[in-house]
Design an enzyme around this catalytic site. Structure first.
Site, PDB file in Angstrom:
ATOM      1  N   GLU A  82     -11.976   3.990  -8.701  1.00  0.00           N
ATOM      2  CA  GLU A  82     -10.934   3.252  -8.358  1.00  0.00           C
ATOM      3  C   GLU A  82     -12.489   2.036  -8.687  1.00  0.00           C
ATOM      4  O   GLU A  82     -12.400   1.247  -9.432  1.00  0.00           O
ATOM      5  CB  GLU A  82     -10.755   2.865  -7.625  1.00  0.00           C
ATOM      6  CG  GLU A  82      -9.158   3.596  -7.391  1.00  0.00           C
ATOM      7  CD  GLU A  82      -8.829   3.508  -6.136  1.00  0.00           C
ATOM      8  OE1 GLU A  82      -7.351   3.853  -5.673  1.00  0.00           O
ATOM      9  OE2 GLU A  82      -9.264   2.941  -5.236  1.00  0.00           O
ATOM     10  N   GLY A 100      -4.509  -1.715  -6.018  1.00  0.00           N
ATOM     11  CA  GLY A 100      -4.096  -1.922  -4.463  1.00  0.00           C
ATOM     12  C   GLY A 100      -5.250  -1.668  -3.783  1.00  0.00           C
ATOM     13  O   GLY A 100      -6.223  -1.737  -3.963  1.00  0.00           O
ATOM     14  N   ALA A 101      -4.764  -2.130  -2.315  1.00  0.00           N
ATOM     15  CA  ALA A 101      -5.622  -1.759  -1.659  1.00  0.00           C
ATOM     16  C   ALA A 101      -5.081  -1.448   0.512  1.00  0.00           C
ATOM     17  O   ALA A 101      -4.103  -1.652   0.294  1.00  0.00           O
ATOM     18  CB  ALA A 101      -6.727  -3.232  -0.778  1.00  0.00           C
ATOM     19  N   GLY A 125      -5.774   7.460  -0.988  1.00  0.00           N
ATOM     20  CA  GLY A 125      -5.259   8.856  -1.639  1.00  0.00           C
ATOM     21  C   GLY A 125      -6.010   9.009  -2.431  1.00  0.00           C
ATOM     22  O   GLY A 125      -5.952   9.690  -3.087  1.00  0.00           O
ATOM     23  N   LYS A 139      -1.107  -5.626   4.244  1.00  0.00           N
ATOM     24  CA  LYS A 139      -1.983  -5.162   4.671  1.00  0.00           C
ATOM     25  C   LYS A 139      -3.132  -6.882   3.861  1.00  0.00           C
ATOM     26  O   LYS A 139      -4.577  -6.158   4.495  1.00  0.00           O
ATOM     27  CB  LYS A 139      -2.723  -4.570   2.318  1.00  0.00           C
ATOM     28  CG  LYS A 139      -1.287  -3.409   2.377  1.00  0.00           C
ATOM     29  CD  LYS A 139      -1.727  -2.240   2.615  1.00  0.00           C
ATOM     30  CE  LYS A 139      -0.743  -1.132   2.784  1.00  0.00           C
ATOM     31  NZ  LYS A 139      -0.600  -0.804   1.130  1.00  0.00           N
ATOM     32  N   GLY A 147      -9.345   3.855  -1.101  1.00  0.00           N
ATOM     33  CA  GLY A 147      -9.591   5.458  -1.139  1.00  0.00           C
ATOM     34  C   GLY A 147      -8.329   5.868   0.389  1.00  0.00           C
ATOM     35  O   GLY A 147      -8.529   6.625  -0.250  1.00  0.00           O
TER      36      GLY A 147
END
Length: 256
Positions: A130, A109-110, A124, A148, A122
């Protein structure tokens, strides 16, 4: 006119229903993007990087369905503790970079994707692992909901660009970054305990907010990465091959 208690209750229930419907639509858009990416980019025999975050949950769910229904043979490299737990939960084959150091694809994801497929990641706290896993993959495929998708980094995501730092260096790094690029840089604090967030690697995270959106992100990433004490930066520049965005109408937008 004075609104009665029952009137206020009705309004609150109405607002709650609207919020729940919006959340349901957003989750469905994540699921649509994840399912399409997994169907298009994973084949039997692949070694797959499994990213982190809420959208990746649907990717692992879909991958487990395909393993069961198609007898798919895949091995999965996690990017975080969360990703590892998902792989185990869905009974997928768990491996790591010591064994499988060359990956066919990484699905992740992003937090934000710009029109050039540059990423902020980042949110999370898993940016280091990653980026390592993504760098070992032939393809980095991004899955996300429509919120997003931005023209420029910083258009919609306001929590900042994460920078993982060695704990003893966070003040010098913070001061250096502010002198180089301005903006606002904050030490990320934990929600349920006193003190900072500590990454899976034992480091702190600085969040760089209110940055100049017209910077050359390749140059910025290289410059910040060279500062002593910086472990990694949550800028993924020219790494993603394709991004899948789940839209509100049920379709999936593909950017490449």
């Amino acid at each position: 006119m004075i609104c009665s208690a029952s009137c206020r209750l009705s309004r609150n229930i109405g607002r709650r229903d609207i919020i729940l419907r919006a959340m349901s639509t957003l989750e469905q858009s994540k699921k649509n993007a994840a399912y399409e990416a997994v169907d298009n980019h994973i084949k039997s025999g692949y070694v797959v990087g499994i990213g982190s975050g809420s959208t990746v949950i649907y990717a692992v769910e879909r991958l487990a369905q395909r393993v069961l229904n198609e007898n798919l043979n895949v091995r999965c490299v996690p990017t975080s503790f969360q990703a590892r737990e998902l792989i185990i939960k869905y009974k997928l084959n768990l491996t790591d970079l010591d064994i499988d150091y060359k990956l066919d694809v990484c699905i992740d994801g992003a937090d934000e994707v710009d029109e050039s497929l540059n990423l902020i990641k980042g949110g999370g706290g898993c940016l280091l692992q990653e980026k390592i896993v993504a760098s070992c993959a032939d393809e980095l495929i991004i899955i996300a909901d429509h919120t997003k998708n931005s023209s420029q980094l910083g258009d919609q995501y306001r929590k900042g660009i994460p920078i993982e730092v060695v704990p003893m260096a966070y003040v010098p790094v913070k001061n250096r970054l502010e002198s180089l690029y301005g903006g606002k840089i904050e030490l990320r604090l934990a929600k349920m305990k006193a003190g900072p967030v500590v990454t899976d690697n034992g480091n702190f995270i600085l969040d760089w907010k209110e940055f100049d959106q017209n910077l050359n992100w390749n140059e910025v990433s290289t410059k910040i990465s060279s500062i002593p004490g910086v472990v990694e930066i949550g800028l993924f520049v020219q790494m993603a091959k394709k991004a899948y965005f789940g839209m509100t109408d049920g379709t999936v937008k593909v950017q490449e």
